[in-house]
Design a protein around this motif. Structure first.
Motif, PDB file in Angstrom:
ATOM      1  N   ASP A  13      47.047  13.969  38.338  1.00 10.70           N
ATOM      2  CA  ASP A  13      47.592  15.017  37.476  1.00 10.70           C
ATOM      3  C   ASP A  13      47.344  14.683  36.013  1.00 10.70           C
ATOM      4  OD1 ASP A  13      48.519  16.327  39.692  1.00 10.70           O
ATOM      5  OD2 ASP A  13      50.648  15.955  39.311  1.00 10.70           O
ATOM      6  N   THR A  39      50.306  28.086  40.629  1.00  9.94           N
ATOM      7  CA  THR A  39      49.235  27.127  40.881  1.00  9.94           C
ATOM      8  C   THR A  39      47.992  27.900  41.284  1.00  9.94           C
ATOM      9  OG1 THR A  39      50.781  25.418  41.639  1.00  9.94           O
ATOM     10  CG2 THR A  39      48.486  25.175  42.287  1.00  9.94           C
ATOM     11  N   VAL A 117      48.023  20.226  34.373  1.00 10.57           N
ATOM     12  CA  VAL A 117      49.391  20.745  34.358  1.00 10.57           C
ATOM     13  C   VAL A 117      49.833  20.930  32.907  1.00 10.57           C
ATOM     14  CG1 VAL A 117      51.758  20.379  35.139  1.00 10.57           C
ATOM     15  CG2 VAL A 117      49.837  19.440  36.470  1.00 10.57           C
ATOM     16  N   ASN A 126      55.831  25.154  34.331  1.00  8.69           N
ATOM     17  CA  ASN A 126      54.494  24.589  34.388  1.00  8.69           C
ATOM     18  C   ASN A 126      53.456  25.634  34.768  1.00  8.69           C
ATOM     19  OD1 ASN A 126      54.225  24.492  37.489  1.00  8.69           O
ATOM     20  ND2 ASN A 126      56.142  23.434  37.106  1.00  8.69           N
ATOM     21  N   ILE A 128      49.626  25.384  36.457  1.00  8.68           N
ATOM     22  CA  ILE A 128      48.833  24.355  37.120  1.00  8.68           C
ATOM     23  C   ILE A 128      47.501  24.901  37.619  1.00  8.68           C
ATOM     24  CG2 ILE A 128      48.790  22.625  38.952  1.00  8.68           C
ATOM     25  CD1 ILE A 128      51.829  22.701  38.970  1.00  8.68           C
ATOM     26  N   THR A 276      57.616  20.705  36.903  1.00  7.12           N
ATOM     27  CA  THR A 276      56.460  20.448  37.753  1.00  7.12           C
ATOM     28  C   THR A 276      56.874  19.730  39.033  1.00  7.12           C
ATOM     29  OG1 THR A 276      55.122  20.167  35.765  1.00  7.12           O
ATOM     30  CG2 THR A 276      54.163  19.430  37.846  1.00  7.12           C
TER      31      THR A 276
END
Length: 334
Positions: A13, A39, A117, A126, A128, A276
């Motif tokens: 990450d 995401t 992220v 977050n 992502i 996250t």
């Protein structure tokens, strides 16, 4: 203690804590830039974008959920693949140090999976973007080779960050468990392990996985639930919709570990620093509690508190809370 097998992704990450203005600029510049709490899978990211991320953690939904399950007291095993750079980032060592069994992790050419992220400094939300890397090399043959590990678990957690055929291969291996393991029925889903599925990133593959008979519990967030609404409506297992600070809504199915009435569970009030992976902590704790034999309503209560507490620290694996502290809060609330 209970046994949890996490069949899924592991990423390095790359994290940036940023102001809202940076997020808005990135959304204007890149049409793939994820929304808050979303995401998305991308083939690659521009070097100029990658260079803006200045912190590094170990992540990936599969690895995160394995770490969370181990932190919740389960005997946790991770199944997945790393790339040639795994030693550089200490991927196996990092997971093992957090109590996860890593002897079955495969090594493949190329880089380990990566996630970029972007964390909103104001809200902790977050954004992502993931690049598959070695995760894309996990195949049905790998699932078949490790079928015994999957079948011997009390709970299996799956995610949508691996190729669809690999995930379906793991589920097909579990579908044969009744005939091949010889285990006595001791769990809510009979001879085979209970299966918890995280459908992120939400796409057509998630819809097809949800149609498999061995998926017992699905844990979409609010956005994923809407994108997969038709598949959710057709799903006959348990739906646990996670809604961040608003808690979870549980809708029972005709099978799986909960067939009682629908219910909601709200989290404790916290001051979030980084949201996250809160969903990964929820899934890992839920799997560990189900593997332990905890009743479903209490398992959800424990997972909700664990997820909330995880948002008060940076990172994901480094933010997994202590189970005893979590249980103390659940007991006080109940």
């Amino acid at each position: 203690m209970g046994r949890v097998a996490s069949f899924g992704s592991v990423n390095v990450d790359h994290v940036r804590y940023c102001e809202r203005a940076w997020l808005e600029e990135a959304a204007d510049r890149y049409d793939w830039f994820p929304a808050a709490g979303e995401t998305v899978a991308v083939e690659s990211v521009p070097a100029s974008f990658a260079s803006a991320f200045d912190r590094t953690f170990l992540g990936g939904k599969g690895a995160n959920q394995a770490v969370a399950a181990a932190g919740a007291g389960a005997n946790a095993t991770f199944l997945g693949a790393v790339g040639a750079d795994a030693d550089e980032y200490g991927v196996r060592e990092g997971l093992a140090a957090r109590g996860v069994e890593v002897t079955h992790v495969a090594s493949v050419p190329g880089p380990t999976g990566a996630a970029y992220v972007a964390v909103d400094e104001g809200s902790g939300e977050n954004h992502i973007a993931i690049v598959a890397g070695a995760n894309d090399a996990v195949a049905r043959t790998y699932a078949r080779h490790h079928a015994d590990v999957l079948r011997d678990a009390d709970c299996v957690v799956l995610q949508n960050e691996l190729p669809e055929d690999a995930v379906l291969g793991a589920l097909d291996a579990l579908a044969d468990a009744d005939d091949s393991t010889g285990r006595e029925s001791s769990g809510p889903c009979g001879e085979r392990p209970t299966v918890v599925y995280d459908p992120a990133p939400a796409d057509d593959a998630a819809e097809r996985v949800l149609a498999h008979e061995c998926v017992d519990v699905v844990t979409p967030n609010a956005g994923e639930y809407e994108r997969l609404r038709a598949a959710m409506d057709a799903f006959d297992g348990v739906v646990v919709q996670t809604r961040g600070a608003d808690g979870v809504v549980v809708t029972p199915g005709s099978r799986g570990p909960w067939t009682g009435a629908a219910f909601e569970r709200r989290p404790p009030a916290v001051d979030p620093v980084d949201a996250t992976g809160a969903g990964d902590v929820f899934d890992g704790f839920l799997a560990a509690e189900l593997a332990r034999g905890t009743g479903f309503r209490r398992a959800v209560a424990v997972a909700v508190v664990a997820a909330a507490r995880s948002t008060t620290s940076e990172g994901v694996q480094t933010a997994v809370p202590d189970r005893e502290r979590v249980l103390e809060h659940v007991d006080r609330a109940d």
